[in-house]
Enzyme design. Structure first.
Site, PDB file in Angstrom:
ATOM      1  N   SER A 128      78.244-121.516  93.135  1.00 38.62           N
ATOM      2  CA  SER A 128      78.421-120.060  93.143  1.00 38.62           C
ATOM      3  C   SER A 128      77.276-119.290  93.784  1.00 38.62           C
ATOM      4  O   SER A 128      77.361-118.060  93.913  1.00 38.62           O
ATOM      5  CB  SER A 128      78.638-119.554  91.716  1.00 38.62           C
ATOM      6  OG  SER A 128      79.918-119.913  91.251  1.00 38.62           O
ATOM      7  N   LYS A 152      78.312-116.907  96.434  1.00 34.94           N
ATOM      8  CA  LYS A 152      78.763-115.532  96.190  1.00 34.94           C
ATOM      9  C   LYS A 152      77.737-114.500  96.655  1.00 34.94           C
ATOM     10  O   LYS A 152      78.075-113.317  96.810  1.00 34.94           O
ATOM     11  CB  LYS A 152      79.058-115.338  94.698  1.00 34.94           C
ATOM     12  CG  LYS A 152      80.252-116.156  94.188  1.00 34.94           C
ATOM     13  CD  LYS A 152      80.541-115.844  92.728  1.00 34.94           C
ATOM     14  CE  LYS A 152      81.789-116.555  92.228  1.00 34.94           C
ATOM     15  NZ  LYS A 152      81.523-117.942  91.808  1.00 34.94           N
ATOM     16  N   SER A 198      80.187-114.204  87.403  1.00 36.13           N
ATOM     17  CA  SER A 198      80.407-115.153  88.505  1.00 36.13           C
ATOM     18  C   SER A 198      81.882-115.512  88.650  1.00 36.13           C
ATOM     19  O   SER A 198      82.262-116.692  88.686  1.00 36.13           O
ATOM     20  CB  SER A 198      79.569-116.424  88.295  1.00 36.13           C
ATOM     21  OG  SER A 198      79.507-117.192  89.470  1.00 36.13           O
TER      22      SER A 198
END
Length: 411
Positions: free
Chosen positions: A96, A99, A163
Site C-alpha cells: 500500500s 497509494k 488504507s
C-alpha cells in the site's frame, strides 16, 4: 668679379610646409583620439575569480546507520541530501505504499487548499457491490454504498488513513476513467520524477507486480510531503467519513520518534513496508527525515522497529562544520593593468551536515568602479540539495579603476 646674390627661401613655401605638417599632426591626433577612445571602451570590467574548490565535502568517515538485516531502506534529510541506502536496487513489491503515488496524482491534477473539500465523486453500484467480496478476501477496504457521495478530501482520507484499496480504484476511475488509464499516469509520473526502478500495475499496491525500490520511494515521499494537503491528511490520527463513520490511521507510530506520516503497506509478497517522515532538531534548526523500509520482516511490526532505529540514529547526525574562517581568501578580483584585490568573509562560514555530505561552492556578484578595502563585494554561497548558506565577501585591498590615460595607453 661680381658675386651672384644668395636667394633666400620663399617664406610662403616654408609656411606651407609647416602648415602641411601641422595639418597632418592634427589629423593624426584626431585619428589617434578616435582610436584611443575606442580602445578605452574595450578595457574589460574586473572579474571575480573563485580561488577555492567548487565543492566542499565535510571531512570524516561517512555515518553507518543501523540498517535492517533484510529488505531495503533509504534515509535522507530533506533539504540536505541522502544519508545512505541499504539492500540494493532490485525492484520489490511495495504493497500500500503505492497509494502515495495515487494520492500524489490526485492532488497534482485536482489541487486542494488546506481548508477545501474539493469536488465530489459518487460511488457506483458496481463499486459498492464489490465491497463484500473485497472484505472477504482480506483486503484493506472501507464500507461504501451505491450513490454515496464523497468529497475529494474525504476520499483521500479513506485512501491514506485506513488504507482503503476500494477507494484507490474509485479515485482512479474518477480521475482517469478507468484503472488502466490511471496506471498509465502513475508510470508516466514515476518516469518524470526519476523513479527509474518503479513500475505500477494497480492504484492500491495489492498486486505483487507493483514494484519499486527504497531509493525511488524516498523521492516520491519527499515530493508528496511538500503538498500541504497531503501532509495535513497523513498527520491525522483519525477522521470521520460518510457511511463508515470514524476511521483511524493505520500508521500506529504516528507522533512517536517525531513521525508525522506518511504511509504503511503490508502483503505476503512485500512484507511490512513503511514510508515515513519524521521531524528532528539539530543546532537550533528543524529538519525532516524522509525514509523508507521495504520488507525488513513479514509484518508491520518489523517495519516500525526498523524505522524507529533509523530515525533515532538520524537525529544525532547533524553537526556544524566550519568551511571558511574569517579573513580566509576565497576569490580574487582581477582588473586591467594587473591590478587586483582579494575577497574574504568577515566572519566564519559554517554548514550543517554529516561527514561525506558535499556542498557546492560558488562566488557570486559583479564589480563596477572603485572598490575600497573592506567594501562588500559579492557573496559566497554553499548549497546542498535545497539548503543554501550565504556569506557576504569583503575586499582586502583598495582597487581603483584605471584613469583615462591608462585606458588609452593600455593596448
Amino acid at each position: 668679379m661680381e658675386q651672384e646674390p644668395v636667394v633666400a627661401p620663399r617664406p610662403a613655401r616654408r609656411r606651407g610646409l609647416w602648415l602641411s605638417v601641422a595639418a597632418a599632426a592634427v589629423v593624426l591626433l584626431t585619428a589617434g583620439g578616435f582610436v584611443t577612445f575606442g580602445l578605452a571602451r574595450s578595457v574589460p570590467a574586473p572579474q571575480i575569480v573563485q580561488t577555492v574548490p567548487r565543492t566542499y565535502a565535510i571531512p570524516g568517515a561517512a555515518p553507518v546507520l543501523p540498517w535492517p538485516k533484510a529488505g531495503q531502506a533509504t534515509v535522507e534529510i530533506d533539504g540536505l541530501g541522502r544519508v545512505g541506502t541499504f539492500g540494493g536496487s532490485r525492484p520489490v513489491p511495495i504493497a500500500s505504499v503505492a497509494k502515495v503515488m495515487t494520492a500524489y496524482l490526485i492532488l497534482r491534477d485536482h489541487p486542494l487548499g488546506l481548508d477545501d473539500d474539493g469536488p465530489t465523486l459518487t460511488v457506483s453500484a458496481e463499486e459498492a457491490a464489490a465491497y463484500p467480496s473485497q472484505l472477504a478476501s482480506g483486503e484493506s477496504v472501507v464500507r461504501v454504498t451505491a450513490g454515496e457521495v464523497l468529497t475529494e478530501r474525504q476520499a483521500l482520507v479513506a485512501l491514506l488513513l485506513p488504507s482503503a484499496n476500494n477507494i484507490a480504484h474509485i479515485l482512479a476511475r474518477w480521475d482517469a476513467g478507468d484503472k488502466a488509464a490511471f496506471v498509465t499516469k502513475m508510470n508516466q509520473a514515476a518516469a518524470q520524477l526519476g523513479m527509474a526502478s518503479t513500475h505500477y500495475t494497480d492504484p492500491s499496491g495489492l498486486e505483487a507486480a507493483t514494484v519499486s525500490t527504497a531509493a525511488d520511494q524516498v523521492i516520491l515521499g519527499r515530493l508528496a510531503m511538500q503538498m500541504p494537503v497531503f501532509a495535513q491528511i497523513v498527520a491525522l490520527p483519525q477522521a470521520a467519513l460518510p457511511v463508515v463513520g470514524q476511521v483511524s490511521n493505520v500508521n500506529t507510530q504516528l507522533y512517536q520518534d517525531g513521525i508525522i506520516g506518511i504511509k504503511t503497506g503490508s502483503t505476503d509478497e512485500a512484507g511490512g513496508c513503511l514510508l515515513f517522515a519524521a521531524e528532528i532538531s539539530a543546532e537550533g534548526h528543524r529538519f525532516k527525515v524522509i525514509g523508507v523500509v521495504l520488507g525488513p520482516g513479514p509484518n508491520m511490526t518489523d517495519a516500525f522497529e526498523a524505522s524507529r532505529r533509523l530515525i533515532q540514529a538520524s537525529s544525532g547526525l547533524l553537526h556544524r562544520y566550519r568551511v571558511v574562517g574569517a579573513g580566509d581568501v576565497v576569490a580574487t578580483v582581477r582588473g586591467p593593468m594587473g591590478r587586483s584585490t582579494t575577497l574574504a568573509p568577515s566572519g566564519d562560514v559554517s554548514v550543517l551536515g554529516w561527514p561525506g555530505l558535499t556542498y557546492r561552492v560558488e562566488t557570486l556578484g559583479s564589480v563596477r568602479g572603485r572598490i575600497a578595502a573592506g567594501a562588500g563585494v559579492g557573496t559566497l554561497k554553499l548549497t546542498a540539495s535545497g539548503t543554501a548558506v550565504t556569506a557576504a565577501l569583503q575586499a582586502t585591498h583598495t582597487l581603483k579603476p584605471p584613469s583615462r590615460w591608462e585606458r588609452i595607453t593600455h593596448v
